[in-house]
Enzyme design. Structure first.
Site, PDB file in Angstrom:
ATOM      1  N   GLY A   8     -19.327  15.137  22.490  1.00 51.67           N
ATOM      2  CA  GLY A   8     -20.079  14.135  23.165  1.00 51.67           C
ATOM      3  C   GLY A   8     -19.243  13.119  23.721  1.00 51.67           C
ATOM      4  N   GLY A  11     -20.486  10.580  26.645  1.00 50.70           N
ATOM      5  CA  GLY A  11     -21.679   9.585  26.264  1.00 50.70           C
ATOM      6  C   GLY A  11     -21.240   8.049  26.101  1.00 50.70           C
ATOM      7  CD  GLN A  12     -23.979   2.801  24.142  1.00 53.50           C
ATOM      8  OE1 GLN A  12     -24.640   3.278  23.167  1.00 53.50           O
ATOM      9  NE2 GLN A  12     -24.121   1.534  24.575  1.00 53.50           N
ATOM     10  CB  ILE A  54     -22.930  19.887  18.777  1.00 54.59           C
ATOM     11  CG1 ILE A  54     -22.699  19.288  17.256  1.00 54.59           C
ATOM     12  CG2 ILE A  54     -24.519  19.492  18.948  1.00 54.59           C
ATOM     13  CD1 ILE A  54     -22.712  17.949  16.913  1.00 54.59           C
ATOM     14  CE1 TYR A 142     -29.977   8.118  16.886  1.00 57.34           C
ATOM     15  CE2 TYR A 142     -30.786   6.115  15.765  1.00 57.34           C
ATOM     16  CZ  TYR A 142     -29.603   6.805  16.631  1.00 57.34           C
ATOM     17  OH  TYR A 142     -28.559   6.273  16.513  1.00 57.34           O
ATOM     18  CE  LYS A 146     -27.385   9.143  14.308  1.00 56.71           C
ATOM     19  NZ  LYS A 146     -26.159   9.964  14.599  1.00 56.71           N
TER      20      LYS A 146
HETATM   21  N1  SER Z   1     -28.905   2.276  19.537  1.00 59.14           N
HETATM   22  C1  SER Z   1     -29.819   3.256  18.913  1.00 59.14           C
HETATM   23  C2  SER Z   1     -30.866   3.393  19.145  1.00 59.14           C
HETATM   24  O1  SER Z   1     -31.489   2.411  19.791  1.00 59.14           O
HETATM   25  C3  SER Z   1     -29.823   2.733  17.419  1.00 59.14           C
HETATM   26  O2  SER Z   1     -28.749   3.383  16.566  1.00 59.14           O
HETATM   27  O3  SER Z   1     -31.694   4.499  19.326  1.00 59.14           O
END
Ligand code: SER
Length: 313
Positions: A8, A11-12, A54, A142, A146
């Site tokens: 990745g 990415g950011q 991945i 998400y 995690k």
């Molecule tokens: N920056 C992420 C989000 O807003 C949080 O980990 O999804």
């Protein structure tokens, strides 16, 4: 940490972490990317890159073997809001992908860093100064990936001795690569709109506090933790870390000190607002400070000055 694979890398976080590791003179720092998100410019020119999807364990193993990789930064993820529109894909990347990374790491003896997030917390978690060890009951895909990712990473450490380490990142703010589809994205977008001379339409309500961090501090955290003396680590996956607890008005006022005619208005996005409301107002990062010396360097004003000056360029 010598040869590193960044999954990745465009990415950011990946864009800046890859360049930072190369600038610091680590061995081979391989920029892993998926077709359609190729590295460009300095990222492309400053070191090796390779296609690493991945969800394809074979691709990860091939690059790890070819470059004798000893550390994998697993930065592939869908952020919180976009993951709610594609929960199946979020699971595939977040969980099946992590499983592939951990299996390759087990076979080739690699250390693994997989960012966790404030998204592991949920409505029942204490909201202020959220402790390191507390209730994790997210209701987003998400957050689910995690939390499960933290548990799976700890499992691989305990069961197989894979050197897994991680931090729970707060919202990350930078001027290089924009995030996409996160709940904390507003804290990046607000700077872009201020510099463009636009009114910022904020999707998160005034008074909604979440932890935030400047990318420069986040990069240091990701590197320092992987270099930390393992004998001092009581925790592994994942450490609370934070720099500042912010709400939209605080950031707005900070920008107005430099751009006085900047304006903000509110058009609340119910999905993002519900996620933000379920997350902590602020984290307690004492364990990270004690176990590996974590300390942020950027406060709000320093971040605002740096963001505005770079974005104006
Ligand atoms: N920056 C992420 C989000 O807003 C949080 O980990 O999804």
């Amino acid at each position: 940490m010598n040869n590193v694979l960044i999954i990745g890398s465009t990415g950011q976080i990946g864009t800046e972490l890859t360049l930072e590791l190369r600038d610091r003179g680590f061995g081979k720092v391989v920029a892993g990317y998926i077709p359609g998100a190729e590295p460009k410019d300095r990222l492309l020119e400053s070191g090796p890159s390779a296609v690493v999807d991945i969800t394809e364990a074979g691709q990860i193993a091939e690059v790890v073997s070819k470059y004798k990789v000893d550390t994998i930064y697993n930065l592939a993820a869908l952020l919180s809001a976009v993951a709610e529109s594609k929960p199946q894909l979020a699971w595939k990347i977040g969980m099946d992908g992590l499983f592939n990374v951990l299996e390759v790491a087990r076979q080739y003896g690699c250390a693994v860093f997989t960012p966790s997030s404030i998204g592991v917390f949920g409505d029942n978690t204490p909201k202020d100064k959220t402790p390191q060890d507390t209730i994790r009951n997210p209701r987003t895909m998400y957050g689910v990936t995690k939390v499960a990712g933290e548990l799976l990473s700890d499992y691989y450490y305990i069961r197989y001795g894979v050197d897994t380490r991680s931090v729970r990142f707060p919202g990350l703010i930078s001027y290089v690569t924009p995030p996409g589809g996160g709940t904390t994205d507003y804290a990046v977008d607000i700077y872009y709109e201020a510099v463009r001379g636009n009114t910022f339409v904020c999707p998160i309500a005034a008074g909604t506090f979440m932890d935030m961090m400047y990318m420069r501090d986040a990069l240091r955290a990701a590197i320092d933790l992987m270099l930390a003396d393992p004998s001092r680590l009581i925790h592994r996956n994942a450490f609370n870390i934070t720099s500042m607890s912010l709400e939209p008005e605080t950031i707005y006022r900070s920008i107005c000190r430099y751009i006085p005619d900047f304006r903000i208005e509110y058009r609340i996005d119910p999905l993002r607002q519900a996620i933000a409301d379920s997350w902590p107002n602020s984290l307690d990062d004492t364990c990270a400070r004690e176990e590996w010396g974590w300390k942020p360097l950027f406060d709000l004003d320093a971040m605002t000055q740096d963001m505005l000056s770079h974005l104006k360029e």
